[in-house]
Design a protein around this motif. Structure first.
Motif, PDB file in Angstrom:
ATOM      1  N   LYS A  68     -10.406  -3.502  -0.839  1.00  0.00           N
ATOM      2  CA  LYS A  68      -9.107  -3.212  -0.321  1.00  0.00           C
ATOM      3  C   LYS A  68      -8.273  -4.618  -0.163  1.00  0.00           C
ATOM      4  CE  LYS A  68      -7.897   0.059   2.271  1.00  0.00           C
ATOM      5  NZ  LYS A  68      -7.886   1.218   3.413  1.00  0.00           N
ATOM      6  N   ALA A  69      -8.780  -5.651   0.207  1.00  0.00           N
ATOM      7  CA  ALA A  69      -8.352  -6.963   0.592  1.00  0.00           C
ATOM      8  C   ALA A  69      -8.053  -7.572  -0.781  1.00  0.00           C
ATOM      9  CB  ALA A  69      -9.104  -7.829   1.253  1.00  0.00           C
ATOM     10  N   SER A  70      -8.895  -7.393  -1.600  1.00  0.00           N
ATOM     11  CA  SER A  70      -8.656  -8.173  -3.018  1.00  0.00           C
ATOM     12  C   SER A  70      -7.411  -7.393  -3.641  1.00  0.00           C
ATOM     13  CB  SER A  70      -9.832  -7.987  -3.908  1.00  0.00           C
ATOM     14  OG  SER A  70      -9.560  -8.630  -5.169  1.00  0.00           O
ATOM     15  N   ALA A  71      -7.295  -6.127  -3.674  1.00  0.00           N
ATOM     16  CA  ALA A  71      -6.165  -5.374  -4.336  1.00  0.00           C
ATOM     17  C   ALA A  71      -4.945  -5.677  -3.444  1.00  0.00           C
ATOM     18  CB  ALA A  71      -6.358  -3.665  -4.229  1.00  0.00           C
ATOM     19  N   SER A  72      -4.902  -6.032  -2.170  1.00  0.00           N
ATOM     20  CA  SER A  72      -3.813  -6.318  -1.225  1.00  0.00           C
ATOM     21  C   SER A  72      -3.306  -7.800  -1.934  1.00  0.00           C
ATOM     22  CB  SER A  72      -4.067  -6.188   0.086  1.00  0.00           C
ATOM     23  OG  SER A  72      -3.111  -6.753   0.865  1.00  0.00           O
TER      24      SER A  72
ATOM     25  N   PHE B 244       0.856  -1.018   0.058  1.00  0.00           N
ATOM     26  CA  PHE B 244       0.084  -0.048   0.096  1.00  0.00           C
ATOM     27  C   PHE B 244       0.856   1.383   0.056  1.00  0.00           C
ATOM     28  CE2 PHE B 244      -2.826   3.177   1.730  1.00  0.00           C
ATOM     29  CZ  PHE B 244      -3.989   2.861   0.930  1.00  0.00           C
ATOM     30  N   GLY B 245       0.684   2.224  -0.829  1.00  0.00           N
ATOM     31  CA  GLY B 245       1.382   3.433  -1.068  1.00  0.00           C
ATOM     32  C   GLY B 245       1.950   3.475  -2.528  1.00  0.00           C
ATOM     33  N   PRO B 246       2.469   4.686  -2.634  1.00  0.00           N
ATOM     34  CA  PRO B 246       3.255   4.895  -4.184  1.00  0.00           C
ATOM     35  C   PRO B 246       4.336   3.981  -4.381  1.00  0.00           C
ATOM     36  CG  PRO B 246       3.156   6.971  -2.736  1.00  0.00           C
ATOM     37  CD  PRO B 246       2.518   5.890  -1.940  1.00  0.00           C
ATOM     38  N   LEU B 247       4.637   3.932  -5.515  1.00  0.00           N
ATOM     39  CA  LEU B 247       5.653   3.323  -5.956  1.00  0.00           C
ATOM     40  C   LEU B 247       6.819   4.053  -6.551  1.00  0.00           C
ATOM     41  CD1 LEU B 247       7.426   0.312  -5.830  1.00  0.00           C
ATOM     42  CD2 LEU B 247       5.856  -0.147  -7.763  1.00  0.00           C
ATOM     43  N   GLU B 248       7.984   4.464  -6.114  1.00  0.00           N
ATOM     44  CA  GLU B 248       8.866   5.327  -6.901  1.00  0.00           C
ATOM     45  C   GLU B 248       9.245   4.752  -8.198  1.00  0.00           C
ATOM     46  OE1 GLU B 248       9.542   8.553  -5.930  1.00  0.00           O
ATOM     47  OE2 GLU B 248       8.183   8.306  -4.283  1.00  0.00           O
ATOM     48  N   SER B 249       9.613   3.487  -8.299  1.00  0.00           N
ATOM     49  CA  SER B 249      10.128   2.935  -9.455  1.00  0.00           C
ATOM     50  C   SER B 249       9.071   2.363 -10.707  1.00  0.00           C
ATOM     51  CB  SER B 249      10.761   1.407  -8.939  1.00  0.00           C
ATOM     52  OG  SER B 249       9.920   0.745  -8.571  1.00  0.00           O
ATOM     53  N   ALA B 250       7.657   2.759 -10.321  1.00  0.00           N
ATOM     54  CA  ALA B 250       6.710   2.448 -11.118  1.00  0.00           C
ATOM     55  C   ALA B 250       7.148   3.238 -12.596  1.00  0.00           C
ATOM     56  CB  ALA B 250       5.313   2.989 -10.888  1.00  0.00           C
ATOM     57  N   ASN B 251       6.742   2.235 -13.737  1.00  0.00           N
ATOM     58  CA  ASN B 251       6.863   2.973 -14.988  1.00  0.00           C
ATOM     59  C   ASN B 251       5.413   2.681 -15.709  1.00  0.00           C
ATOM     60  OD1 ASN B 251       6.820   0.161 -15.472  1.00  0.00           O
ATOM     61  ND2 ASN B 251       8.866   0.073 -16.209  1.00  0.00           N
TER      62      ASN B 251
ATOM     63  N   MET C 150       7.118  -2.479 -14.468  1.00  0.00           N
ATOM     64  CA  MET C 150       7.200  -3.656 -15.727  1.00  0.00           C
ATOM     65  C   MET C 150       8.570  -3.644 -16.078  1.00  0.00           C
ATOM     66  SD  MET C 150       4.020  -4.856 -15.914  1.00  0.00           S
ATOM     67  CE  MET C 150       4.100  -5.831 -17.242  1.00  0.00           C
ATOM     68  N   ASP C 151       9.031  -5.075 -16.373  1.00  0.00           N
ATOM     69  CA  ASP C 151      10.304  -5.239 -16.947  1.00  0.00           C
ATOM     70  C   ASP C 151       9.901  -5.975 -18.021  1.00  0.00           C
ATOM     71  OD1 ASP C 151      13.001  -5.661 -17.706  1.00  0.00           O
ATOM     72  OD2 ASP C 151      13.430  -6.628 -15.709  1.00  0.00           O
ATOM     73  N   GLY C 152       9.678  -5.480 -19.183  1.00  0.00           N
ATOM     74  CA  GLY C 152       9.535  -6.106 -20.297  1.00  0.00           C
ATOM     75  C   GLY C 152       7.798  -6.675 -20.044  1.00  0.00           C
ATOM     76  N   ASP C 153       7.729  -8.078 -20.160  1.00  0.00           N
ATOM     77  CA  ASP C 153       6.166  -8.269 -19.597  1.00  0.00           C
ATOM     78  C   ASP C 153       5.963  -8.921 -18.266  1.00  0.00           C
ATOM     79  OD1 ASP C 153       7.196 -10.942 -19.836  1.00  0.00           O
ATOM     80  OD2 ASP C 153       5.370 -11.752 -21.166  1.00  0.00           O
ATOM     81  N   LEU C 154       7.002  -8.639 -17.446  1.00  0.00           N
ATOM     82  CA  LEU C 154       7.157  -9.011 -16.174  1.00  0.00           C
ATOM     83  C   LEU C 154       6.722  -8.064 -14.983  1.00  0.00           C
ATOM     84  CD1 LEU C 154       8.126 -11.733 -14.260  1.00  0.00           C
ATOM     85  CD2 LEU C 154      10.104 -10.150 -14.212  1.00  0.00           C
ATOM     86  N   VAL C 155       5.901  -8.488 -14.168  1.00  0.00           N
ATOM     87  CA  VAL C 155       5.513  -7.489 -13.215  1.00  0.00           C
ATOM     88  C   VAL C 155       6.562  -7.615 -12.170  1.00  0.00           C
ATOM     89  CG1 VAL C 155       3.811  -6.843 -11.388  1.00  0.00           C
ATOM     90  CG2 VAL C 155       2.913  -7.906 -13.423  1.00  0.00           C
ATOM     91  N   LYS C 156       7.504  -6.804 -11.912  1.00  0.00           N
ATOM     92  CA  LYS C 156       8.487  -6.686 -11.391  1.00  0.00           C
ATOM     93  C   LYS C 156       8.282  -6.251  -9.715  1.00  0.00           C
ATOM     94  CE  LYS C 156      13.475  -5.202 -10.748  1.00  0.00           C
ATOM     95  NZ  LYS C 156      14.592  -4.411 -11.601  1.00  0.00           N
ATOM     96  N   ASN C 157       7.413  -5.158  -9.686  1.00  0.00           N
ATOM     97  CA  ASN C 157       7.002  -4.821  -8.463  1.00  0.00           C
ATOM     98  C   ASN C 157       5.590  -3.986  -8.713  1.00  0.00           C
ATOM     99  OD1 ASN C 157       6.964  -4.219  -5.753  1.00  0.00           O
ATOM    100  ND2 ASN C 157       8.653  -2.925  -5.732  1.00  0.00           N
ATOM    101  N   ILE C 158       4.598  -3.859  -7.516  1.00  0.00           N
ATOM    102  CA  ILE C 158       3.375  -3.317  -7.593  1.00  0.00           C
ATOM    103  C   ILE C 158       3.220  -2.663  -6.184  1.00  0.00           C
ATOM    104  CG2 ILE C 158       2.372  -5.718  -6.989  1.00  0.00           C
ATOM    105  CD1 ILE C 158      -0.115  -4.531  -8.656  1.00  0.00           C
ATOM    106  N   SER C 159       2.173  -1.554  -6.399  1.00  0.00           N
ATOM    107  CA  SER C 159       1.588  -1.208  -5.295  1.00  0.00           C
ATOM    108  C   SER C 159       0.432  -0.338  -5.641  1.00  0.00           C
ATOM    109  CB  SER C 159       2.589   0.016  -4.278  1.00  0.00           C
ATOM    110  OG  SER C 159       2.798   1.137  -5.050  1.00  0.00           O
ATOM    111  N   PHE C 160      -0.242  -0.155  -4.513  1.00  0.00           N
ATOM    112  CA  PHE C 160      -1.599   0.742  -4.811  1.00  0.00           C
ATOM    113  C   PHE C 160      -2.057   1.469  -3.708  1.00  0.00           C
ATOM    114  CE2 PHE C 160      -2.886  -2.767  -2.227  1.00  0.00           C
ATOM    115  CZ  PHE C 160      -3.852  -2.341  -1.417  1.00  0.00           C
ATOM    116  N   GLN C 161      -2.799   2.566  -3.974  1.00  0.00           N
ATOM    117  CA  GLN C 161      -3.225   3.406  -2.864  1.00  0.00           C
ATOM    118  C   GLN C 161      -4.651   3.984  -3.338  1.00  0.00           C
ATOM    119  OE1 GLN C 161      -0.389   6.777  -2.536  1.00  0.00           O
ATOM    120  NE2 GLN C 161      -1.720   7.922  -4.339  1.00  0.00           N
TER     121      GLN C 161
END
Length: 149
Positions: A68-72, A22-29, A49-60
């Motif tokens: 919220k639980a589903s997003a988490s 939960f919260g912003p992700l600085e490295s998001a593209n 994203m790194d190509g078609d790979l989800v390298k990292n994810i966050s939400f707010q």
């Protein structure tokens, strides 16, 4: 079966109270917005994203306990998955929450099985699937606001 429902309710309550990623992700593209106008659920997803790979994810954002639980849970599960794997998880999850498939019939669902009871409450399906529809949009590179209407 009531023990399983209680366990599933605990998973949903825990992820609502203590959402993962939960919260912003600085490295998001990539970012995407998801909105359910019926109940007011509104989230922004940040994905690296790194190509078609989800390298990292966050939400707010904010919404009901199920959204919220589903997003988490979704954000935890899709990390490290490629676009095809995310689409496959989306299909399994969507089939389960709409009642087309039963959680107990697919042992690969893991924590996603916690949302199996949503199919008994049709008005909550959009709450549970908002994050997934938005994630599907993100990995495809779509830029429109995702809405469940």
């Amino acid at each position: 079966m009531s023990d399983m429902r209680e366990l599933y309710q605990q998973v949903i309550l825990d992820h609502n109270k203590n959402p993962r990623n939960f919260g912003p992700l600085e490295s998001a593209n990539r970012t995407a917005e998801g909105y359910n106008p019926l109940c007011g659920d509104h989230y922004t997803f940040f994905v690296e994203m790194d190509g078609d790979l989800v390298k990292n994810i966050s939400f707010q954002g904010s919404g009901c306990a199920i959204s919220k639980a589903s997003a988490s849970v979704m954000s935890s599960i899709v990390k490290g998955k490629n676009q095809e794997e995310v689409a496959e998880l989306f299909e399994k999850f969507h089939s389960m929450v709409t009642g087309a498939a039963k959680a107990e019939d697919d042992p690969t669902l893991g924590r996603l099985a916690a949302f199996g009871g949503v199919s008994e409450h049709p008005s909550r399906i959009k709450c549970a699937t908002l994050a997934w529809h938005t994630m599907n949009s993100v990995v495809k590179g779509e830029k429109e606001v995702v809405t469940t209407e």
